[in-house]
Structures are given as C-alpha cells and as structure tokens.
Design a protein around this motif. Structure first.
Motif, PDB file in Angstrom:
ATOM      1  N   THR A  60       1.505   3.122  11.530  1.00 16.10           N
ATOM      2  CA  THR A  60       2.388   2.080  12.077  1.00 16.10           C
ATOM      3  C   THR A  60       2.466   0.876  11.145  1.00 16.10           C
ATOM      4  O   THR A  60       3.559   0.405  10.807  1.00 16.10           O
ATOM      5  CB  THR A  60       1.895   1.623  13.471  1.00 16.10           C
ATOM      6  N   VAL A  61       1.315   0.379  10.713  1.00 17.59           N
ATOM      7  CA  VAL A  61       1.286  -0.802   9.839  1.00 17.59           C
ATOM      8  C   VAL A  61       2.020  -0.510   8.535  1.00 17.59           C
ATOM      9  O   VAL A  61       2.868  -1.294   8.082  1.00 17.59           O
ATOM     10  CB  VAL A  61      -0.172  -1.247   9.570  1.00 17.59           C
ATOM     11  N   ALA A  62       1.720   0.639   7.924  1.00 18.53           N
ATOM     12  CA  ALA A  62       2.360   0.981   6.652  1.00 18.53           C
ATOM     13  C   ALA A  62       3.860   1.190   6.818  1.00 18.53           C
ATOM     14  O   ALA A  62       4.653   0.786   5.960  1.00 18.53           O
ATOM     15  CB  ALA A  62       1.711   2.235   6.061  1.00 18.53           C
ATOM     16  N   SER A  63       4.251   1.806   7.926  1.00 15.08           N
ATOM     17  CA  SER A  63       5.668   2.044   8.178  1.00 15.08           C
ATOM     18  C   SER A  63       6.426   0.734   8.360  1.00 15.08           C
ATOM     19  O   SER A  63       7.545   0.567   7.853  1.00 15.08           O
ATOM     20  CB  SER A  63       5.829   2.929   9.415  1.00 15.08           C
ATOM     21  N   VAL A  64       5.832  -0.209   9.080  1.00 13.56           N
ATOM     22  CA  VAL A  64       6.476  -1.518   9.282  1.00 13.56           C
ATOM     23  C   VAL A  64       6.586  -2.255   7.954  1.00 13.56           C
ATOM     24  O   VAL A  64       7.630  -2.841   7.642  1.00 13.56           O
ATOM     25  CB  VAL A  64       5.708  -2.354  10.340  1.00 13.56           C
ATOM     26  N   LEU A  65       5.529  -2.218   7.150  1.00 17.36           N
ATOM     27  CA  LEU A  65       5.586  -2.850   5.825  1.00 17.36           C
ATOM     28  C   LEU A  65       6.650  -2.196   4.951  1.00 17.36           C
ATOM     29  O   LEU A  65       7.395  -2.878   4.229  1.00 17.36           O
ATOM     30  CB  LEU A  65       4.215  -2.789   5.142  1.00 17.36           C
ATOM     31  N   GLY A  66       6.757  -0.873   5.030  1.00 14.71           N
ATOM     32  CA  GLY A  66       7.812  -0.164   4.294  1.00 14.71           C
ATOM     33  C   GLY A  66       9.190  -0.545   4.797  1.00 14.71           C
ATOM     34  O   GLY A  66      10.145  -0.656   4.009  1.00 14.71           O
ATOM     35  N   GLY A  67       9.298  -0.752   6.110  1.00 10.54           N
ATOM     36  CA  GLY A  67      10.566  -1.199   6.683  1.00 10.54           C
ATOM     37  C   GLY A  67      10.962  -2.573   6.158  1.00 10.54           C
ATOM     38  O   GLY A  67      12.139  -2.820   5.865  1.00 10.54           O
ATOM     39  N   ILE A  68       9.979  -3.451   6.016  1.00  6.61           N
ATOM     40  CA  ILE A  68      10.254  -4.781   5.452  1.00  6.61           C
ATOM     41  C   ILE A  68      10.740  -4.644   4.013  1.00  6.61           C
ATOM     42  O   ILE A  68      11.668  -5.345   3.583  1.00  6.61           O
ATOM     43  CB  ILE A  68       8.999  -5.676   5.533  1.00  6.61           C
ATOM     44  N   ALA A  69      10.146  -3.704   3.276  1.00  6.45           N
ATOM     45  CA  ALA A  69      10.605  -3.457   1.901  1.00  6.45           C
ATOM     46  C   ALA A  69      12.045  -2.950   1.899  1.00  6.45           C
ATOM     47  O   ALA A  69      12.865  -3.371   1.068  1.00  6.45           O
ATOM     48  CB  ALA A  69       9.682  -2.448   1.209  1.00  6.45           C
ATOM     49  N   GLY A  70      12.374  -2.046   2.840  1.00  9.60           N
ATOM     50  CA  GLY A  70      13.752  -1.555   2.953  1.00  9.60           C
ATOM     51  C   GLY A  70      14.715  -2.678   3.316  1.00  9.60           C
ATOM     52  O   GLY A  70      15.818  -2.772   2.763  1.00  9.60           O
ATOM     53  N   ALA A 143      10.532  -2.978  14.717  1.00  7.13           N
ATOM     54  CA  ALA A 143       9.889  -1.901  13.956  1.00  7.13           C
ATOM     55  C   ALA A 143       8.497  -1.600  14.502  1.00  7.13           C
ATOM     56  O   ALA A 143       8.106  -0.435  14.614  1.00  7.13           O
ATOM     57  CB  ALA A 143       9.822  -2.285  12.476  1.00  7.13           C
ATOM     58  N   ILE A 144       7.744  -2.642  14.852  1.00  5.25           N
ATOM     59  CA  ILE A 144       6.400  -2.429  15.410  1.00  5.25           C
ATOM     60  C   ILE A 144       6.482  -1.645  16.715  1.00  5.25           C
ATOM     61  O   ILE A 144       5.734  -0.686  16.927  1.00  5.25           O
ATOM     62  CB  ILE A 144       5.681  -3.779  15.639  1.00  5.25           C
ATOM     63  N   VAL A 145       7.408  -2.049  17.589  1.00  3.24           N
ATOM     64  CA  VAL A 145       7.541  -1.373  18.888  1.00  3.24           C
ATOM     65  C   VAL A 145       7.948   0.089  18.698  1.00  3.24           C
ATOM     66  O   VAL A 145       7.320   1.000  19.255  1.00  3.24           O
ATOM     67  CB  VAL A 145       8.567  -2.111  19.776  1.00  3.24           C
TER      68      VAL A 145
END
Length: 197
Positions: A60-70, A143-145
């Motif tokens: 979850t944490v990595a995916s949200v951080l990746g989403g911020i990068a996107g 994204a977190i939710v």
C-alpha cells in the motif's frame, strides 16, 4: 513481452529480498510498470501468512508513493516522459479518451476503481490526475483508501482461507471487483448526465 514480465515478477516471490521487490513492483506499477503487484503479493502471503498484513502495508505505502510519482509525471512532465510511457504500453488512446471530458469527480472515481480493480490501469489514472491538476492531498487520500482496501482485503482472504482461496482470487475476484467498479462508473455517468440535463 507481457508473459516474460509476469514470469519474471513471479520469480521474485521466492527470493530473500522479496519484500523489497514487492515494494519496487507496487511503486512502479502505479506509474510505469504493466504487471500488478498482486502477482508478487499473493505467493508471498501464502508462503508466509503471518506476514500478510505487513506485506499489505508495504504494498500500500509503495503503491501510493508510486501513484504520487505518476501524478508528478502527469503534472510536470507529460510530454517529455509520461506520454512516451503511455505510447509504449499502448495506453495513449485510452488516456486521450479519458482526458477529453475529464471532470474532478470523474478522476476521483477512476482513482478508486483503478486502485481497487485496475479499471482502468492505475498508471493511466495517476498520470491523468496530474494532467488534470487534481489536488495532491485528495489524490493521496483516495490512493490510500483504494490501494489499502485492495491489499488488506487480499491479506484478510489469504490469512483466513489460505491456499484454498488462491484460485478464486486469481480467477474470479478480479472479475467481481471489475464488475463492481464498472457499475460504479456507470452509476456516476448516469448521475452526472441526470444533473447536466
């Protein structure tokens, strides 16, 4: 190419560094990578069910951080970086169709459905969110939710039912969640059309 990427991602599950790779795959899936982190998350959680919650948090944490990068790619570098990435994966047409009539509410809905069901692919929506200048704080909460719900629900199923639920998750859960996401999108479209008329 997709099959090779899938097989390579699956091979990472047995490594000592699997949790690091889970974070890497979850991060890049949200901005540039084609294979979902579930491919790594499922076998890791089945092999070590006592760590399923931890793996869900990592993903979850990595995916949200990746989403911020996107989001940042879409906001700051669409022409230079994001557009070639979308072209490479054959997602540029889908992106252009979505961005044509984009509204704030529509992008937020897509964030939730892509986070839960990969409908549409998460990388397309994170980049679109940046292009549409969606508020970063609201983007992060959405994204977190969405991503947290997906990974923690998978962890719950794997902890409760173990290997017996794996076939259902791999073959049926995605279809059920995608159908629910499609219904949400359709309901939003009907509601939005009713308000506009």
């Amino acid at each position: 190419m997709l099959r090779r990427l899938y097989d390579w991602t699956m091979s990472l599950a047995g490594r000592k560094s699997a949790e690091i790779w889970l974070a890497v795959i979850a991060f890049v899936e949200s901005s540039i990578f084609l294979v979902p982190a579930d491919v790594l998350f499922l076998p890791m959680s089945l092999a070590k069910p006592e760590r399923a919650w931890r793996y869900a948090l990592t993903a979850t944490v990595a995916s949200v951080l990746g989403g911020i990068a996107g989001w940042a790619l879409g906001y700051y570098a669409f022409e230079a970086i994001a557009k070639p990435i979308l072209e490479f994966y054959g997602k540029l047409d889908a992106f252009n169709q979505m961005s044509a009539g984009v509204t704030y509410g529509w992008v937020l809905l897509l964030l939730v459905t892509s986070g839960l069901a990969h409908l549409p692919p998460i990388k397309v929506v994170t980049i679109l969110s940046g292009v549409a200048h969606i508020d970063l704080g609201l983007f992060i909460v959405s994204a977190i939710v969405a991503r947290g719900a997906r990974f923690f629900f998978l962890a719950f199923l794997l902890r409760r039912y173990g290997e017996s639920i794996r076939h259902f998750i791999e073959k049926r859960l995605g279809q059920i969640v995608m159908a629910a996401a499609a219904v949400l999108i359709a309901l939003y479209g009907i509601f939005h059309f009713a308000l506009a008329s």
